[in-house]
Design an enzyme around this catalytic site. Structure first.
Site, mmCIF file in Angstrom:
data_model
loop_
_atom_site.group_PDB
_atom_site.id
_atom_site.type_symbol
_atom_site.label_atom_id
_atom_site.label_comp_id
_atom_site.label_asym_id
_atom_site.label_seq_id
_atom_site.Cartn_x
_atom_site.Cartn_y
_atom_site.Cartn_z
ATOM 1 C CG HIS A 1 -1.905 1.049 1.319
ATOM 2 N ND1 HIS A 1 -1.616 2.360 1.623
ATOM 3 C CD2 HIS A 1 -3.232 1.000 1.100
ATOM 4 C CE1 HIS A 1 -2.731 3.069 1.588
ATOM 5 N NE2 HIS A 1 -3.732 2.269 1.275
ATOM 6 C CB CYS B 1 -4.167 3.489 -2.231
ATOM 7 S SG CYS B 1 -5.231 4.517 -1.193
ATOM 8 C CG HIS C 1 -7.357 0.875 -1.140
ATOM 9 N ND1 HIS C 1 -6.596 1.181 -0.028
ATOM 10 C CD2 HIS C 1 -7.677 -0.437 -1.019
ATOM 11 C CE1 HIS C 1 -6.443 0.094 0.719
ATOM 12 N NE2 HIS C 1 -7.076 -0.902 0.140
ATOM 13 C CG ASP D 1 -9.343 3.917 0.856
ATOM 14 O OD1 ASP D 1 -9.576 3.244 1.868
ATOM 15 O OD2 ASP D 1 -8.296 4.576 0.702
ATOM 16 C CG HIS D 2 -10.637 6.499 3.807
ATOM 17 N ND1 HIS D 2 -9.604 7.383 3.898
ATOM 18 C CD2 HIS D 2 -10.134 5.324 4.271
ATOM 19 C CE1 HIS D 2 -8.535 6.786 4.387
ATOM 20 N NE2 HIS D 2 -8.831 5.528 4.615
ATOM 21 C CE1 TYR E 1 -11.736 1.564 5.482
ATOM 22 C CE2 TYR E 1 -10.661 2.862 7.188
ATOM 23 C CZ TYR E 1 -10.600 2.134 6.015
ATOM 24 O OH TYR E 1 -9.403 1.979 5.362
HETATM 25 C C1 DNO Z 1 -6.327 3.366 5.929
HETATM 26 C C2 DNO Z 1 -5.801 2.223 5.168
HETATM 27 C C3 DNO Z 1 -4.413 1.819 5.587
HETATM 28 C C4 DNO Z 1 -4.026 0.511 4.922
HETATM 29 C C5 DNO Z 1 -2.657 0.022 5.286
HETATM 30 C C6 DNO Z 1 -2.300 -1.175 4.466
HETATM 31 O O1 DNO Z 1 -7.473 3.649 5.875
HETATM 32 O O2 DNO Z 1 -5.873 2.445 3.807
HETATM 33 O O3 DNO Z 1 -4.354 1.691 6.955
HETATM 34 O O4 DNO Z 1 -4.928 -0.474 5.304
HETATM 35 O O5 DNO Z 1 -1.726 1.006 5.122
HETATM 36 O O6 DNO Z 1 -1.248 -1.868 5.057
#
Ligand code: DNO
Length: 400
Positions: A242, A280, A307, A360-361, A377
């Site tokens: 990531h 991401c 993501h 994501d989020h 989240y």
């Molecule tokens: C936050 C996430 C990160 C992700 C880690 C992967 O919302 O995108 O914490 O899970 O960095 O190792």
């Protein structure tokens, strides 16, 4: 086809249940064994409890997010070989259980960071914000990291001092707690809420990097890859790092997964396809000089997990999370590259054509205010993101 629709689920204690995920049309679950301490082995029976529960609802465990890389591996401590051994065992066990994708990060000490978890948008929603002067205030005046001042230009220090002076004691304590504990604990961060002096412990972790610059961290990262990628290959597991969030150095710590150059380094450091990337978009978008479409195109064949979200960058490099389609980046163009890659994989007979993607989020909206969720989240805001991305895929699929 379309990218596999996945959702981050925090396990059996998550207030959003697997049944809810089924109603939302989720195909694959993204989760981790959150109860296993960082650095310990994930045993087969523990993995199967989660896997069977997911499969009983007709979904699959698409991605492990994350199998955390312990600090001892990142700094190459005396404990390194035990930790590597454990990591390899966990990968083998995951492979035995048929779990094929593992996300991790190589960020020193801190995983992701924001200065405001409740930034009010004009429409009443709440987003997460990274404000540069506030982060500098945290570093220089609250944490009091030795020599922190020398890392920033004078005008930024002045602004940070103004921010610090305008905050009440409670506000500055909350900021410290949010950055060090709250946003870290639930993603298996290095510090949980149970320690009496998180600030001191945090500083002691940072101190361990005093002789580790970008080059040394890359050496440690390559050693990690060389140790675990062969195990991942034998176990049928694809690893996907990531990116750093935000994708630039913070707190005087080196960060090494932030832009195309870093990804190119990663891909040549170990050329196995099992050494891949979590694309991401949100993390990468927080750096103005990152061209997200170019990164997706150049790294396409190594993207094992996706993501999607968007940000708005401000004049001074601060940014906030702006929604999934809205914001500074062209999500339509990004999605087009990803869907084309999926088609390419199918044509080439690659087995990894599902390309798991999760919203994501999410921005806190509607009934998200009435419930407790991990920072970033919320249910409804994320579901909105999933629906938007799903619609975008359906539309683009027709024309690609
Ligand atoms: C936050 C996430 C990160 C992700 C880690 C992967 O919302 O995108 O914490 O899970 O960095 O190792």
């Amino acid at each position: 086809m379309a990218l596999e629709k996945t959702w981050r689920w925090f396990g059996f204690n998550d207030t959003i249940s697997l049944d809810h995920l089924v109603q939302m049309g989720v195909q694959g679950v993204v989760t981790a064994l959150h109860h296993i301490p960082n650095g310990e082995v994930w045993e087969v029976d523990e993995i199967l409890k989660v896997k069977n529960a997911i499969e009983a609802k007709g979904m699959r465990w698409s991605v492990v997010e994350s199998l955390p890389v312990s600090e001892g591996i990142k700094i190459s401590s005396k404990d390194r070989s035990r930790l590597i051994n454990n990591y390899q065992k966990s990968l083998k066990n995951l492979g035995k259980c048929g779990i094929d994708t593992v996300c991790y990060n190589f960020m020193p000490v801190l995983d992701w960071s924001r200065t405001n978890l409740n930034y009010k948008l004009k429409n009443g929603g709440e987003a997460m914000y990274f404000d540069f002067p506030t982060f500098v205030a945290f570093d220089v005046f609250m944490l009091k990291r030795p020599n922190a001042k020398t890392d920033y230009p004078q005008d930024l220090i002045i602004k940070a001092k103004e921010v610090y002076d305008s905050m009440s004691k409670e506000e500055s304590e909350r900021l410290v707690y949010n950055i060090i504990v709250l946003t870290q604990g639930f993603v298996n961060g290095v510090i949980d809420g149970s320690v009496s002096d998180p600030k001191a412990l945090f500083l002691s972790f940072i101190e361990k990097y005093k002789n580790i610059d970008k080059e040394q961290l890359r050496i440690n990262f390559k050693a990690f890859l060389d140790d675990v990628i062969p195990t991942a290959e034998d176990s049928g597991v694809r690893m996907c790092v990531h990116p750093d969030d935000p994708p630039f150095p913070v707190l005087g710590l080196p960060r090494i997964v932030g832009n195309l150059e870093d990804f190119e380094w990663l891909m040549q450091a170990n050329t196995s396809t099992n050494n891949g990337i979590t694309y991401c978009a949100g993390s990468l978008s927080a750096r103005r000089d990152n061209n997200l479409v170019e990164i997706a195109e150049k790294c396409a064949s190594r993207i094992h997990f996706i993501h999607l979200r968007n940000t708005q960058i401000l004049e001074d490099g601060s940014f906030y999370e702006s929604g999934h389609l809205e914001g500074g980046r062209d999500m339509v163009a990004i999605m087009t590259v990803l869907l084309k890659e999926q088609k390419r994989r199918i044509m080439d007979g690659r087995l990894d054509f599902r390309m798991p993607m999760r919203p994501d989020h999410g921005i806190k909206i509607l009934s998200d205010y009435e419930n407790q969720y991990n920072p970033g989240y919320p249910l409804i805001g994320r579901l909105k993101g999933l629906a938007e991305l799903d619609g975008l895929m359906a539309g683009l699929e027709r024309y690609i």
